[in-house]
Design a protein around this motif. Structure first.
Motif, PDB file in Angstrom:
ATOM      1  N   UNK A 135       0.816  -1.213   0.000  1.00 45.82           N
ATOM      2  CA  UNK A 135       0.000   0.000   0.000  1.00 45.82           C
ATOM      3  C   UNK A 135       0.857   1.273   0.000  1.00 45.82           C
ATOM      4  N   UNK A 136       2.165   1.130   0.212  1.00 49.37           N
ATOM      5  CA  UNK A 136       3.033   2.297   0.372  1.00 49.37           C
ATOM      6  C   UNK A 136       4.005   2.413  -0.801  1.00 49.37           C
ATOM      7  N   UNK A 137       4.476   3.633  -1.118  1.00 51.21           N
ATOM      8  CA  UNK A 137       5.362   3.841  -2.280  1.00 51.21           C
ATOM      9  C   UNK A 137       6.652   3.048  -2.175  1.00 51.21           C
ATOM     10  N   UNK A 138       7.250   2.784  -3.339  1.00 48.83           N
ATOM     11  CA  UNK A 138       8.479   1.996  -3.383  1.00 48.83           C
ATOM     12  C   UNK A 138       9.602   2.655  -2.589  1.00 48.83           C
ATOM     13  N   UNK A 139       9.646   3.988  -2.593  1.00 49.41           N
ATOM     14  CA  UNK A 139      10.720   4.679  -1.863  1.00 49.41           C
ATOM     15  C   UNK A 139      10.630   4.435  -0.361  1.00 49.41           C
ATOM     16  N   UNK A 140       9.422   4.117   0.134  1.00 50.56           N
ATOM     17  CA  UNK A 140       9.261   3.799   1.554  1.00 50.56           C
ATOM     18  C   UNK A 140       9.741   2.392   1.878  1.00 50.56           C
ATOM     19  N   UNK A 299      -1.135  -3.376 -13.547  1.00 46.21           N
ATOM     20  CA  UNK A 299      -2.556  -3.735 -13.560  1.00 46.21           C
ATOM     21  C   UNK A 299      -3.429  -2.501 -13.407  1.00 46.21           C
ATOM     22  N   UNK A 300      -3.024  -1.586 -12.530  1.00 45.66           N
ATOM     23  CA  UNK A 300      -3.797  -0.362 -12.309  1.00 45.66           C
ATOM     24  C   UNK A 300      -3.783   0.506 -13.562  1.00 45.66           C
ATOM     25  N   UNK A 301      -2.633   0.653 -14.157  1.00 47.29           N
ATOM     26  CA  UNK A 301      -2.486   1.450 -15.380  1.00 47.29           C
ATOM     27  C   UNK A 301      -3.348   0.868 -16.496  1.00 47.29           C
ATOM     28  N   UNK A 302      -3.360  -0.460 -16.624  1.00 43.33           N
ATOM     29  CA  UNK A 302      -4.179  -1.117 -17.648  1.00 43.33           C
ATOM     30  C   UNK A 302      -5.663  -0.893 -17.376  1.00 43.33           C
ATOM     31  N   UNK A 316      -4.946   4.767  -3.746  1.00 42.84           N
ATOM     32  CA  UNK A 316      -5.016   5.367  -2.419  1.00 42.84           C
ATOM     33  C   UNK A 316      -5.158   6.881  -2.547  1.00 42.84           C
ATOM     34  N   UNK A 317      -6.043   7.462  -1.766  1.00 45.05           N
ATOM     35  CA  UNK A 317      -6.218   8.911  -1.789  1.00 45.05           C
ATOM     36  C   UNK A 317      -5.024   9.627  -1.154  1.00 45.05           C
ATOM     37  N   UNK A 320      -1.597   7.693  -3.746  1.00 41.65           N
ATOM     38  CA  UNK A 320      -1.771   7.315  -5.140  1.00 41.65           C
ATOM     39  C   UNK A 320      -1.372   5.895  -5.476  1.00 41.65           C
ATOM     40  N   UNK A 321      -1.075   5.075  -4.473  1.00 43.02           N
ATOM     41  CA  UNK A 321      -0.666   3.697  -4.743  1.00 43.02           C
ATOM     42  C   UNK A 321      -1.860   2.863  -5.222  1.00 43.02           C
ATOM     43  N   UNK A 322      -1.627   1.861  -6.096  1.00 43.41           N
ATOM     44  CA  UNK A 322      -2.718   1.042  -6.652  1.00 43.41           C
ATOM     45  C   UNK A 322      -3.212   0.000  -5.657  1.00 43.41           C
ATOM     46  N   UNK A 323      -4.082   0.408  -4.756  1.00 43.64           N
ATOM     47  CA  UNK A 323      -4.524  -0.491  -3.685  1.00 43.64           C
ATOM     48  C   UNK A 323      -5.573  -1.489  -4.169  1.00 43.64           C
ATOM     49  N   UNK A 324      -6.269  -1.182  -5.262  1.00 41.34           N
ATOM     50  CA  UNK A 324      -7.247  -2.133  -5.795  1.00 41.34           C
ATOM     51  C   UNK A 324      -6.571  -3.421  -6.232  1.00 41.34           C
ATOM     52  N   UNK A 325      -5.462  -3.306  -6.965  1.00 40.07           N
ATOM     53  CA  UNK A 325      -4.704  -4.481  -7.399  1.00 40.07           C
ATOM     54  C   UNK A 325      -4.133  -5.223  -6.198  1.00 40.07           C
ATOM     55  N   UNK A 326      -3.685  -4.477  -5.187  1.00 42.90           N
ATOM     56  CA  UNK A 326      -3.119  -5.103  -3.989  1.00 42.90           C
ATOM     57  C   UNK A 326      -4.176  -5.933  -3.253  1.00 42.90           C
ATOM     58  N   UNK A 327      -5.373  -5.372  -3.116  1.00 41.74           N
ATOM     59  CA  UNK A 327      -6.458  -6.131  -2.472  1.00 41.74           C
ATOM     60  C   UNK A 327      -6.782  -7.403  -3.254  1.00 41.74           C
ATOM     61  N   UNK A 328      -6.808  -7.313  -4.569  1.00 43.48           N
ATOM     62  CA  UNK A 328      -7.100  -8.485  -5.385  1.00 43.48           C
ATOM     63  C   UNK A 328      -6.003  -9.545  -5.250  1.00 43.48           C
ATOM     64  N   UNK A 329      -4.751  -9.110  -5.113  1.00 46.33           N
ATOM     65  CA  UNK A 329      -3.664 -10.057  -4.857  1.00 46.33           C
ATOM     66  C   UNK A 329      -3.949 -10.869  -3.598  1.00 46.33           C
ATOM     67  N   UNK A 330      -4.315 -10.148  -2.539  1.00 41.32           N
ATOM     68  CA  UNK A 330      -4.574 -10.815  -1.270  1.00 41.32           C
ATOM     69  C   UNK A 330      -5.755 -11.751  -1.329  1.00 41.32           C
ATOM     70  N   UNK A 331      -6.820 -11.334  -2.001  1.00 49.05           N
ATOM     71  CA  UNK A 331      -8.035 -12.156  -2.075  1.00 49.05           C
ATOM     72  C   UNK A 331      -7.771 -13.453  -2.848  1.00 49.05           C
ATOM     73  N   UNK A 332      -7.147 -13.330  -4.032  1.00 50.07           N
ATOM     74  CA  UNK A 332      -6.896 -14.518  -4.857  1.00 50.07           C
ATOM     75  C   UNK A 332      -5.917 -15.462  -4.167  1.00 50.07           C
TER      76      UNK A 332
END
Length: 473
Positions: A135-140, A299-302, A316-317, A320-332
């Protein structure tokens, strides 16, 4: 302006963290002495052209889209949608395959055996920790990526060095002759070539980190070239150490690295084995975190371009991280590990890992012809790093890695032996690949219909406005 945290050294270490896959050591070692031929052969005919192509495309078309962007620009949205689907779906399957070996590693560290329910809980904790960090940027997460890269190199050097020590003090575990080093072309060996290719993929992930780099146009090719050389050397050294010290029939495909340490030390416990298990567990986190950052962005960009389901475009508001794709990773991944205990008794790591490899390799097939086509249709685009050579050389550069991927897919995804034991191991991979391919085509079809409806509605609205204006006149 605040200085970016992603230095050249961090970029190189991040590439090593992404590309170097410690848990894939066992399937490759199972090939036997001919693994050395395949390593050298694939470094030349696959890694070299792939690294050059990724460097050019990654510095020419910088952004979150990665390979999806390259293929879409070359062949349109349908092929872009296919690539983004295969590229994404492999990730939660890989996440599940690593999750199922976590309870064994923790048992080695704590000397506590977990029942089925306890093992599944550990697997779920591993999955959702990865999701939370993504959920957090790569720099973090730079310190995680850098640390995991250093630990991976340390483990590889230790296993290689320990193997050489054992070989010198106890003798060679496998006979090394010219004949044994040459490829046998048997089905078992050929089916593991895809794992070597898998071990060499991932350089394009660094291109999705461009926004966090100080100078991406220079750092991307520099990190790919430097890390590629380091990775090649480490792979060959660690493979040689295992090959000279451990009989190939004593290594399992699911716990090969830890098996190797145990066999080389002659112990299944003790401070050294516990430390190696802990470090190996840390590398699994590093692998998944580094890949999640690239896969989720793609995935988010697509999805934002209408080529993946809309759930993937949620960001994320806060950052700006793609949290929708992250949630789907966890669910699947969670669904996979929850149903795993009721699946037929087999090597779950190898089953999930093989399926992930098949789908992952499928996503790369269009990348190489996309490179050549973009040279033709977009010749004026600034190319900070440009592969030199004439058309014939570029065609060879494109054809070699494509041919190797297609051959390895055939031997990994298709049942080529029809005895009961082979079919029981192979059919789940074949059926799983077919199911996910059909699912991906369904997504493309649904998206196509939606786009057509939107187009029809827009045309109808425009016609209505024109008719209304005509009546007014």
């Amino acid at each position: 302006m605040e200085k970016k945290k992603f230095s050249l050294l961090s970029a190189i270490l991040s590439v090593i963290c992404v590309v170097f896959v410690a848990e894939a050591a066992a399937p490759v070692a199972a090939i036997g002495n001919s693994q050395f031929f395949w390593w050298i052969f694939l470094l030349v005919v696959f890694l070299l052209p792939y690294g050059l192509i990724a460097s050019e495309l990654g510095t020419t078309y910088i952004g979150d889209g990665g390979i999806y962007d390259w293929v879409t620009k070359a062949f349109g949205h349908r092929w872009g949608s296919r690539v983004s689907w295969y590229y994404w779906i492999n990730y939660p399957l890989w996440l599940a395959s690593l999750a199922v070996i976590c309870p064994g590693l923790i048992s080695t560290i704590t000397v506590v055996q977990f029942p089925t329910v306890g093992a599944v809980i550990i697997e779920l904790i591993f999955i959702w920790l990865i999701v939370w960090i993504s959920f957090y940027p790569v720099s973090d997460s730079i310190w995680i990526l850098n640390g995991a890269a250093v630990i991976k190199m340390l483990l590889a050097l230790l296993i290689g060095g320990l193997g050489l020590y054992v070989a010198f003090t106890r003798g060679m575990a496998n006979e090394f002759t010219l004949g044994s080093l040459l490829p046998s072309f048997d089905l078992k060996s050929l089916s593991f070539i895809s794992v070597i290719i898998f071990n060499l993929l991932g350089f394009e992930v660094i291109t999705t980190f461009a926004d966090d780099m100080e100078n991406p146009k220079k750092q991307i090719p520099q990190s790919i070239i430097a890390a590629g050389l380091v990775i090649a050397a480490i792979y060959i050294f660690s493979a040689f150490g295992i090959g000279v010290a451990i009989p190939t029939d004593q290594i399992s495909t699911s716990s090969g690295l830890m098996d190797s340490f145990m066999l080389l030390t002659g112990s299944t416990t003790g401070w050294f084995i516990i430390a190696m298990a802990f470090l190996f567990l840390l590398t699994l986190f590093g692998n998944m975190i580094s890949w999640s950052l690239g896969v989720n962005n793609t995935a988010c960009y697509a999805a934002e371009n209408g080529d993946m389901p809309s759930v993937f475009k949620k960001r994320s508001e806060k950052n700006g991280m793609p949290i929708g794709a992250a949630w789907m990773n966890g669910i699947v991944a969670s669904l996979v590990v929850v149903i795993a205990p009721i699946l037929p008794n087999q090597d779950l790591f190898w089953a999930f890992f093989s399926l992930n490899v098949v789908l992952f390799l499928l996503s790369y097939i269009p990348v190489f012809p996309a490179f050549y086509k973009l040279r033709q249709i977009d010749p004026d685009a600034p190319r900070p790093f440009k592969v030199s050579g004439g058309k014939n050389f570029l065609k060879i550069l494109v054809a070699l890695p494509m041919i190797m991927i297609i051959i390895s897919l055939a031997f990994t995804a298709l049942p080529l032996q029809f005895d009961a034991a082979s079919l029981s191991q192979q059919l789940p991979i074949t059926i799983g690949a077919i199911v996910f391919i059909i699912f991906g085509e369904a997504i493309i079809w649904i998206k196509k219909i939606k786009k057509e409806k939107i187009g029809d509605n827009q045309d109808g609205k425009e016609n209505c406005e024109i008719n209304t204006e005509a009546r007014r006149v």
